[in-house]
Design an enzyme around this catalytic site. Structure first.
Site, PDB file in Angstrom:
ATOM      1  N   VAL A  39     -22.433  43.086 -21.266  1.00 39.61           N
ATOM      2  CA  VAL A  39     -22.579  44.202 -22.204  1.00 39.61           C
ATOM      3  C   VAL A  39     -24.055  44.508 -22.442  1.00 39.61           C
ATOM      4  O   VAL A  39     -24.872  43.601 -22.578  1.00 39.61           O
ATOM      5  CB  VAL A  39     -21.883  43.877 -23.540  1.00 39.61           C
ATOM      6  CG1 VAL A  39     -22.023  45.043 -24.523  1.00 39.61           C
ATOM      7  CG2 VAL A  39     -20.416  43.546 -23.303  1.00 39.61           C
ATOM      8  N   LEU A  63     -24.378  39.612 -27.775  1.00 38.90           N
ATOM      9  CA  LEU A  63     -23.599  40.500 -26.914  1.00 38.90           C
ATOM     10  C   LEU A  63     -23.159  39.689 -25.705  1.00 38.90           C
ATOM     11  O   LEU A  63     -23.918  38.858 -25.193  1.00 38.90           O
ATOM     12  CB  LEU A  63     -24.434  41.701 -26.452  1.00 38.90           C
ATOM     13  CG  LEU A  63     -24.867  42.722 -27.507  1.00 38.90           C
ATOM     14  CD1 LEU A  63     -25.724  43.811 -26.873  1.00 38.90           C
ATOM     15  CD2 LEU A  63     -23.659  43.336 -28.203  1.00 38.90           C
ATOM     16  N   ASP A  64     -21.941  39.939 -25.230  1.00 42.14           N
ATOM     17  CA  ASP A  64     -21.489  39.269 -24.023  1.00 42.14           C
ATOM     18  C   ASP A  64     -22.420  39.602 -22.857  1.00 42.14           C
ATOM     19  O   ASP A  64     -23.036  40.683 -22.825  1.00 42.14           O
ATOM     20  CB  ASP A  64     -20.066  39.714 -23.665  1.00 42.14           C
ATOM     21  CG  ASP A  64     -19.027  39.214 -24.657  1.00 42.14           C
ATOM     22  OD1 ASP A  64     -19.347  38.311 -25.452  1.00 42.14           O
ATOM     23  OD2 ASP A  64     -17.897  39.732 -24.638  1.00 42.14           O
ATOM     24  N   ARG A  65     -22.472  38.716 -21.900  1.00 45.52           N
ATOM     25  CA  ARG A  65     -23.376  38.884 -20.766  1.00 45.52           C
ATOM     26  C   ARG A  65     -23.267  40.259 -20.091  1.00 45.52           C
ATOM     27  O   ARG A  65     -24.287  40.897 -19.805  1.00 45.52           O
ATOM     28  CB  ARG A  65     -23.143  37.762 -19.749  1.00 45.52           C
ATOM     29  CG  ARG A  65     -24.019  37.877 -18.507  1.00 45.52           C
ATOM     30  CD  ARG A  65     -23.929  36.653 -17.630  1.00 45.52           C
ATOM     31  NE  ARG A  65     -24.808  36.793 -16.487  1.00 45.52           N
ATOM     32  CZ  ARG A  65     -25.390  35.788 -15.858  1.00 45.52           C
ATOM     33  NH1 ARG A  65     -25.180  34.553 -16.268  1.00 45.52           N
ATOM     34  NH2 ARG A  65     -26.176  35.993 -14.822  1.00 45.52           N
TER      35      ARG A  65
END
Length: 246
Positions: A77, A73-75
């Site tokens: 998110v 997951l992106d930072r």
């Protein structure tokens, strides 16, 4: 179908994370926002390291703790994530990802409204490693990768739209780029929606469902996590959100 598991191990302490599922093979948690999944150039604490420390403390394990990363997951998110506690589980879960037996559903709030109540977006995405940005390019562009997602409109309020996203490929920044590409940038996304978002806003993208066959028992496991009831998520009730993702 399982929403929560119990561990075959005997933990002696409380985890610092919200645990959705745990047994001898897997650890499912709610990823906090703004923590990188892996160590990055910032040097900030990363989730993998923190989880290893957490398991080591809870079970008083000697030596190094294995923690396998299966998806990312992106930072900024948050939401449901699954990790493997053994190399065998990591390998089998990775195979589930490759064979599309690994289900990922997101909730997101976007500016505006898509052209249809539901649809499929298919694009070719190209990542610029130097700037850590992704762009939509023509099919056949060298280095470009196909990105596919399905979206469903769940509701609209105050100029925003709540969407359910079924992610069919796992490209970097995929949801953010593809929705921005149809004129619906995510709430709070400074990278792909700077013209409509303000600095400091938290991106409204949440990993709501992670589903997969258990790497050992083969039983279907489903992790569910709902976003926090803060703006803009609180424009819709948790009950509506949960019903929509089932």
């Amino acid at each position: 179908m399982q929403n929560k598991g119990t561990s075959g191990e005997s933990g002696s302490g409380q985890s610092r994370f919200e645990i959705l599922y745990e047994d001898n093979h897997l650890l499912g948690i709610v990823k906090p926002v703004n923590i990188p999944v892996q160590e990055d150039a910032t040097g900030d604490d990363d989730l993998l390291t923190l989880l290893k420390e957490d398991v080591k403390e809870r079970y008083a394990k000697p030596g190094n703790v294995f923690m396998g990363l299966v998806h990312r997951l992106d930072r900024p998110v948050g939401g449901a994530m699954i990790f493997a506690k053994t190399s065998k589980a990591a390998s089998r879960l990775s195979e589930s990802v490759r064979t599309h037996a690994f289900r990922k559903v997101y909730l997101t709030v976007v500016h505006g409204k898509p052209p249809a109540s539901q649809g499929r977006l298919v694009n070719t995405l190209l990542k610029d490693e130097r700037s850590n940005t992704v762009s939509i390019v023509r099919k056949g562009t060298p280095g470009g990768k196909e990105a596919i997602l399905d979206y469903t409109v769940l509701g609209s309020a105050e100029g925003y739209t709540l969407l359910k996203i079924d992610l069919l490929t796992g490209r970097s920044h995929q949801i953010r780029v593809q929705l921005s590409g149809i004129g619906c940038p995510l709430y709070g996304d400074q990278k792909y929606g700077a013209s409509v978002n303000r600095p400091g806003q938290q991106i409204a993208l949440w990993s709501a469902v992670v589903g997969f066959p258990h790497p050992v028992t083969k039983e279907e496991v489903e992790l569910i996590s709902l976003p926090p009831q803060t703006h803009p998520w609180n424009l819709w009730t948790p009950q509506n959100q949960k019903q929509a993702i089932r």
